[in-house]
Scaffold this motif. Structure first.
Motif, PDB file in Angstrom:
ATOM      1  N   TRP A  28       0.839  -1.186   0.000  1.00 52.09           N
ATOM      2  CA  TRP A  28       0.000   0.000   0.000  1.00 52.09           C
ATOM      3  C   TRP A  28       0.877   1.239   0.000  1.00 52.09           C
ATOM      4  O   TRP A  28       1.993   1.233   0.529  1.00 52.09           O
ATOM      5  CB  TRP A  28      -0.924   0.018   1.221  1.00 52.09           C
ATOM      6  CG  TRP A  28      -2.010  -1.001   1.139  1.00 52.09           C
ATOM      7  CD1 TRP A  28      -1.952  -2.303   1.560  1.00 52.09           C
ATOM      8  CD2 TRP A  28      -3.303  -0.834   0.576  1.00 52.09           C
ATOM      9  NE1 TRP A  28      -3.134  -2.953   1.289  1.00 52.09           N
ATOM     10  CE2 TRP A  28      -3.983  -2.074   0.686  1.00 52.09           C
ATOM     11  CE3 TRP A  28      -3.962   0.239  -0.017  1.00 52.09           C
ATOM     12  CZ2 TRP A  28      -5.285  -2.255   0.231  1.00 52.09           C
ATOM     13  CZ3 TRP A  28      -5.263   0.055  -0.468  1.00 52.09           C
ATOM     14  CH2 TRP A  28      -5.907  -1.176  -0.334  1.00 52.09           C
ATOM     15  N   GLY A  29       0.366   2.298  -0.579  1.00 53.05           N
ATOM     16  CA  GLY A  29       1.125   3.528  -0.640  1.00 53.05           C
ATOM     17  C   GLY A  29       0.246   4.751  -0.438  1.00 53.05           C
ATOM     18  O   GLY A  29      -0.954   4.739  -0.734  1.00 53.05           O
ATOM     19  N   ILE A  30       0.862   5.811   0.078  1.00 54.57           N
ATOM     20  CA  ILE A  30       0.167   7.079   0.267  1.00 54.57           C
ATOM     21  C   ILE A  30       1.170   8.206   0.030  1.00 54.57           C
ATOM     22  O   ILE A  30       2.353   8.066   0.355  1.00 54.57           O
ATOM     23  CB  ILE A  30      -0.443   7.175   1.687  1.00 54.57           C
ATOM     24  CG1 ILE A  30      -1.254   8.461   1.834  1.00 54.57           C
ATOM     25  CG2 ILE A  30       0.635   7.087   2.764  1.00 54.57           C
ATOM     26  CD1 ILE A  30      -2.045   8.526   3.139  1.00 54.57           C
ATOM     27  N   GLY A  31       0.708   9.281  -0.583  1.00 58.13           N
ATOM     28  CA  GLY A  31       1.647  10.354  -0.890  1.00 58.13           C
ATOM     29  C   GLY A  31       0.950  11.678  -1.134  1.00 58.13           C
ATOM     30  O   GLY A  31      -0.284  11.748  -1.276  1.00 58.13           O
ATOM     31  N   GLY A  32       1.756  12.719  -1.204  1.00 62.38           N
ATOM     32  CA  GLY A  32       1.217  14.053  -1.460  1.00 62.38           C
ATOM     33  C   GLY A  32       2.277  14.964  -2.039  1.00 62.38           C
ATOM     34  O   GLY A  32       3.485  14.727  -1.899  1.00 62.38           O
ATOM     35  N   LYS A  33       1.822  16.010  -2.723  1.00 61.37           N
ATOM     36  CA  LYS A  33       2.735  16.960  -3.352  1.00 61.37           C
ATOM     37  C   LYS A  33       2.136  18.356  -3.294  1.00 61.37           C
ATOM     38  O   LYS A  33       0.930  18.535  -3.484  1.00 61.37           O
ATOM     39  CB  LYS A  33       3.006  16.577  -4.812  1.00 61.37           C
ATOM     40  CG  LYS A  33       3.906  17.561  -5.555  1.00 61.37           C
ATOM     41  CD  LYS A  33       4.158  17.122  -6.992  1.00 61.37           C
ATOM     42  CE  LYS A  33       5.056  18.104  -7.717  1.00 61.37           C
ATOM     43  NZ  LYS A  33       5.364  17.682  -9.107  1.00 61.37           N
ATOM     44  N   VAL A  34       3.011  19.341  -3.047  1.00 59.22           N
ATOM     45  CA  VAL A  34       2.618  20.747  -3.056  1.00 59.22           C
ATOM     46  C   VAL A  34       3.651  21.515  -3.872  1.00 59.22           C
ATOM     47  O   VAL A  34       4.860  21.347  -3.667  1.00 59.22           O
ATOM     48  CB  VAL A  34       2.542  21.337  -1.633  1.00 59.22           C
ATOM     49  CG1 VAL A  34       2.210  22.826  -1.699  1.00 59.22           C
ATOM     50  CG2 VAL A  34       1.505  20.606  -0.804  1.00 59.22           C
ATOM     51  N   ARG A  35       3.180  22.341  -4.789  1.00 55.66           N
ATOM     52  CA  ARG A  35       4.091  23.168  -5.606  1.00 55.66           C
ATOM     53  C   ARG A  35       3.437  24.517  -5.889  1.00 55.66           C
ATOM     54  O   ARG A  35       2.237  24.594  -6.162  1.00 55.66           O
ATOM     55  CB  ARG A  35       4.433  22.453  -6.910  1.00 55.66           C
ATOM     56  CG  ARG A  35       5.231  23.323  -7.891  1.00 55.66           C
ATOM     57  CD  ARG A  35       5.813  22.528  -9.006  1.00 55.66           C
ATOM     58  NE  ARG A  35       6.201  23.367 -10.143  1.00 55.66           N
ATOM     59  CZ  ARG A  35       7.068  23.020 -11.074  1.00 55.66           C
ATOM     60  NH1 ARG A  35       7.669  21.848 -11.018  1.00 55.66           N
ATOM     61  NH2 ARG A  35       7.348  23.834 -12.079  1.00 55.66           N
TER      62      ARG A  35
END
Length: 224
Positions: free
Chosen positions: A72-79
């Motif tokens: 399982w994977g979880i992630g996030g990005k802000v730019r």
């Protein structure tokens, strides 16, 4: 499915998302995600199953995957993108379920893993013609979550500079990736390398003909 409304886009099903070649780089997963692009912002989140469990079958000699744990994977990005600069950060976490298989394929070299990767990027435009950019990422990787050994730590970074004159651009970049650098959010990428690259691109004949030339030097086996 990928429904969208104004600056909101939702993803659901068997999908892929990309944050960075060093963290989450186009790996397919089953789950959901969302992209938000209000004004100059780009915000993204994802969560899902990166890998389904595959039991070892000695009678199946045609499969490319001998066995696999459920992952399982979880992630996030802000730019944030401005006219003269951009700044961004992302994170991705993946973990295998050690109880997802009835038979433990340790003899095949397949063990339940855990991985935390994070990346930071920035770029600036100076004098309207000079563009500077860079990216740094690190990866904490535990090869077997059943052991109490500490996680392995790896780093990667890339910096580049490009100068434009009308329809011509000349640039230089430098990249270094630690030996054994790995992300469970990417299928494949080079590691244990150091690269310097010169590139030149442009167009002639009223931009009807374009060209791109590059010359580079690569060094491997960084720690000998």
């Amino acid at each position: 499915i990928h429904p969208s409304y104004k600056w909101i886009t939702v993803h659901a099903g068997d999908i892929s998302m990309s944050y960075s070649p060093y963290t989450l780089g186009g790996h397919q997963f089953t789950g959901g995600g969302i992209d938000l692009t209000p004004d100059n912002w780009n915000i993204s989140f994802m969560c899902g199953r990166m890998q389904k469990p595959v039991e070892f079958d000695s009678t199946n000699t045609y499969t490319t995957v001998l066995a696999a744990y459920r992952r399982w994977g979880i992630g996030g990005k802000v730019r944030y993108d401005h006219k003269f600069f951009y700044l961004g950060a992302n994170m991705f976490l993946a973990k295998d379920n050690e109880n997802s298989l009835d038979w433990k394929p340790d003899s095949l070299g397949i063990k339940p893993q855990k991985n935390l990767t994070s990346g930071f990027e920035a770029g600036f435009t100076l004098f309207k013609s000079l563009q500077l950019s860079g990216e740094y990422a690190f990866s904490f990787l535990k090869m077997d979550i059943r052991n109490e050994d500490k996680m392995n730590f790896y780093q990667a970074f890339k910096v580049a500079a490009d100068y434009s004159i009308k329809t011509h651009t000349i640039g230089v970049s430098y990249e270094r990736v630690d030996p054994f650098y790995k992300s469970l959010g990417a299928y494949y990428f080079e590691n244990d390398i150091e690269k310097i690259l010169l590139n030149y691109s442009g167009s002639v004949a009223k931009q009807k003909l374009s060209y791109n030339l590059s010359l580079g030097l690569q060094r491997n086996d960084l720690k000998k």
